[in-house]
Design a protein around this motif. Structure first.
Motif, PDB file in Angstrom:
ATOM      1  N   ASN A 141       0.786  -1.230   0.000  1.00 40.89           N
ATOM      2  CA  ASN A 141       0.000   0.000   0.000  1.00 40.89           C
ATOM      3  C   ASN A 141       0.823   1.287   0.000  1.00 40.89           C
ATOM      4  O   ASN A 141       0.247   2.364  -0.145  1.00 40.89           O
ATOM      5  CB  ASN A 141      -0.922   0.027   1.225  1.00 40.89           C
ATOM      6  CG  ASN A 141      -1.951  -1.078   1.180  1.00 40.89           C
ATOM      7  OD1 ASN A 141      -2.411  -1.453   0.117  1.00 40.89           O
ATOM      8  ND2 ASN A 141      -2.301  -1.622   2.338  1.00 40.89           N
ATOM      9  N   SER A 142       2.119   1.225   0.199  1.00 38.82           N
ATOM     10  CA  SER A 142       2.889   2.461   0.302  1.00 38.82           C
ATOM     11  C   SER A 142       4.166   2.385  -0.521  1.00 38.82           C
ATOM     12  O   SER A 142       4.680   1.301  -0.810  1.00 38.82           O
ATOM     13  CB  SER A 142       3.234   2.767   1.767  1.00 38.82           C
ATOM     14  OG  SER A 142       4.043   1.741   2.310  1.00 38.82           O
ATOM     15  N   LYS A 144       7.737   5.162  -1.792  1.00 36.23           N
ATOM     16  CA  LYS A 144       8.398   6.462  -1.785  1.00 36.23           C
ATOM     17  C   LYS A 144       9.096   6.658  -3.129  1.00 36.23           C
ATOM     18  O   LYS A 144       9.381   5.691  -3.838  1.00 36.23           O
ATOM     19  CB  LYS A 144       9.418   6.551  -0.649  1.00 36.23           C
ATOM     20  CG  LYS A 144       8.830   6.361   0.750  1.00 36.23           C
ATOM     21  CD  LYS A 144       9.926   6.413   1.797  1.00 36.23           C
ATOM     22  CE  LYS A 144       9.411   6.059   3.180  1.00 36.23           C
ATOM     23  NZ  LYS A 144       8.466   7.056   3.708  1.00 36.23           N
ATOM     24  N   ASP A 166       6.050  10.642  -0.747  1.00 36.95           N
ATOM     25  CA  ASP A 166       5.741   9.512   0.139  1.00 36.95           C
ATOM     26  C   ASP A 166       4.246   9.237  -0.026  1.00 36.95           C
ATOM     27  O   ASP A 166       3.419  10.035   0.407  1.00 36.95           O
ATOM     28  CB  ASP A 166       6.077   9.889   1.579  1.00 36.95           C
ATOM     29  CG  ASP A 166       5.956   8.712   2.538  1.00 36.95           C
ATOM     30  OD1 ASP A 166       5.400   7.669   2.132  1.00 36.95           O
ATOM     31  OD2 ASP A 166       6.404   8.825   3.689  1.00 36.95           O
ATOM     32  N   PHE A 168       0.612   6.711  -0.182  1.00 44.71           N
ATOM     33  CA  PHE A 168      -0.146   5.586   0.380  1.00 44.71           C
ATOM     34  C   PHE A 168      -1.439   5.442  -0.407  1.00 44.71           C
ATOM     35  O   PHE A 168      -2.131   6.420  -0.670  1.00 44.71           O
ATOM     36  CB  PHE A 168      -0.469   5.827   1.854  1.00 44.71           C
ATOM     37  CG  PHE A 168      -1.336   4.751   2.458  1.00 44.71           C
ATOM     38  CD1 PHE A 168      -0.775   3.602   2.974  1.00 44.71           C
ATOM     39  CD2 PHE A 168      -2.719   4.888   2.489  1.00 44.71           C
ATOM     40  CE1 PHE A 168      -1.566   2.591   3.517  1.00 44.71           C
ATOM     41  CE2 PHE A 168      -3.520   3.897   3.026  1.00 44.71           C
ATOM     42  CZ  PHE A 168      -2.939   2.742   3.539  1.00 44.71           C
TER      43      PHE A 168
END
Length: 348
Positions: A141-142, A144, A166, A168
Motif C-alpha cells: 500500500n505504500s 516512496k 511519500d 499511500f
C-alpha cells in the motif's frame, strides 16, 4: 414612471427577505473565499490555481496516483525543516501523497525522506525515461520516490533540486508497474513545477507510465550468477560467495541510470548477508550512517559531481575481510565505469 423606492414597496415582503438573505450569503461566501476559511473548512486545495507547495505542485497532477480528480489538500505534514523550500500533502479518500522540495546542495532531505536507515527490501528501482530518480515500493500500500534535477547554470549557489514523494493507497496498492508509474509521474510533474517556481533551467525526462518493479515474487531473488541488474558485477564471484559466506541469492535494483542503486546478497533463508549501495550527488552527502565494512568514493563530473559505494556486512559472521574487499572492488569498478567516473579511492 414610478421611482425605485416606490417599486420596492410593491415587492412582496417575503420576496424582499429572500433577496436580502441571498445577498448576505453572497457577501459571506466572498469573505470566506478571500480569507481562505472556506478552503480550511472543506479541505479543498486553497490556491486558486489548484496548486500547493508554494504553487509548485498541481493537485490535478496526482489524480492518477490518488485514483480520481477530487483531490484535496491534506493536513500539512509538519513544519519545513531549516531551509527546506516546501512541503505539502494531497489526499483523496484513503489515498495520500506528501511532497518535499529542497535544493540538492542541502543533502538532509533525500535520505531522510526515503527512510534509508537499514537493510532494504525491496531495492531502489530507477524511474527511467530520462529522469534521475528512484521509486521504493515498501509494501502493498505504500511507496516512496525521489528525483534529482540538475540546474543548467552551475554558477548558481544551488546547482539542483530534489523532490521526494511519500505515497499511500490502500486496496489496489502501489507495487505494480502501473501504480509505481503513477507515483513516478506525480513526482516528476512536481519536479517540473519546482523548477519553474525556483528558476532551475534543466533538461526534463519524458512522461512515465510504468516503472519496472518485479511482479512475480517480491522481493524478487535471483541466483547470483544470473544477476543482471546492480548485482551483475558479482556474478563471477557466485561460487566463492556461496562457499565462504553462504550467499545463495541476490536482490537487486534493475538496470538503469539512477542516483541510488542497491544490491543485496542473501543466504538460503533469504536473510541479508551483504548490502552494497551506490549513491550519487545529494545522496552521497546525505549518507551519514556508520559504514561498517568499507566504502569507495569517486568523482563523477558528468553525473552529479560525485559518487560513493558502501558495503555493509549484515550476516558475515566469520568476518571474511578479504572477501569483503573483493566484493567492494568488483561492485565499485562497475559502478564508476557505468557513469563515466574517475578511478575510485577505497576505505576498508
Amino acid at each position: 414612471m414610478p421611482s425605485p423606492p416606490h417599486l420596492l414597496t410593491r415587492v412582496p415582503r417575503p420576496a424582499r427577505i429572500v433577496a436580502a438573505a441571498l445577498l448576505a450569503l453572497a457577501v459571506l461566501a466572498g469573505v470566506l473565499i478571500a480569507t481562505g476559511a472556506l478552503g480550511r473548512w472543506t479541505g479543498a486545495v486553497q490556491d486558486a490555481s489548484g496548486k500547493v507547495c508554494g504553487g509548485a505542485v498541481s493537485a490535478g497532477d496526482s489524480a492518477g496516483l490518488l485514483g480520481g480528480d477530487d483531490v484535496r489538500e491534506g493536513k500539512k505534514p509538519g513544519p519545513e525543516s531549516s531551509g527546506e523550500l516546501a512541503r505539502c500533502a494531497l489526499e483523496r479518500g484513503g489515498a495520500s501523497v506528501v511532497f518535499r522540495i529542497d535544493w540538492s546542495a542541502r543533502p538532509a532531505l533525500p535520505m531522510k525522506a526515503l527512510g534509508r536507515t537499514g537493510p532494504l527490501r525491496p531495492p531502489a528501482v530507477p524511474v527511467g525515461r530520462g529522469w534521475d530518480g528512484v521509486v521504493l515500493p515498501e509494501n502493498g500500500n505504500s511507496a516512496k520516490a525521489a528525483v534529482v534535477l540538475a540546474c543548467a547554470d552551475s554558477r548558481k549557489k544551488h546547482r539542483g533540486l530534489v523532490v521526494t514523494a511519500d505515497a499511500f493507497r490502500s486496496g489496489t496498492g502501489l507495487r505494480t508497474p502501473e501504480r509505481a508509474g503513477q507515483l513516478a509521474e506525480a513526482v516528476t510533474r512536481a519536479v517540473r513545477g519546482a523548477a519553474e517556481k525556483w528558476g532551475c533551467e534543466a533538461e526534463f525526462g519524458k512522461s512515465v507510465e510504468r516503472v519496472r518493479v518485479p511482479q512475480a515474487v517480491w522481493p524478487e531473488t535471483v541466483p547470483v550468477d544470473t544477476a543482471r541488474g546492480a548485482c551483475r558485477p558479482l556474478a563471477s564471484m557466485a561460487a566463492d560467495l556461496r562457499e565462504r559466506a553462504g550467499v545463495a541469492g541476490a536482490v537487486e535494483s534493475p538496470t538503469g541510470e539512477a542516483p541510488l542503486t542497491d544490491c543485496q546478497l542473501t543466504d538460503a533463508k533469504g536473510e541479508s548477508v551483504y548490502w552494497l549501495t551506490t549513491y550519487h550527488g545529494p545522496f552521497v552527502r546525505g549518507e551519514s550512517s556508520v559504514l561498517d565494512s568499507g566504502t569507495a568514493t569517486f568523482a563523477c563530473p558528468r553525473y552529479h559531481g560525485s559518487g560513493l559505494t558502501a558495503l555493509r556486512a549484515l550476516g558475515d559472521v566469520d568476518g571474511d575481510a578479504s572477501l569483503r574487499r573483493a566484493l567492494l572492488r568488483a561492485y565499485t569498478e562497475r559502478a564508476a565505469t557505468a557513469y563515466g567516473c574517475a578511478k575510485p579511492e577505497y576505505r576498508d
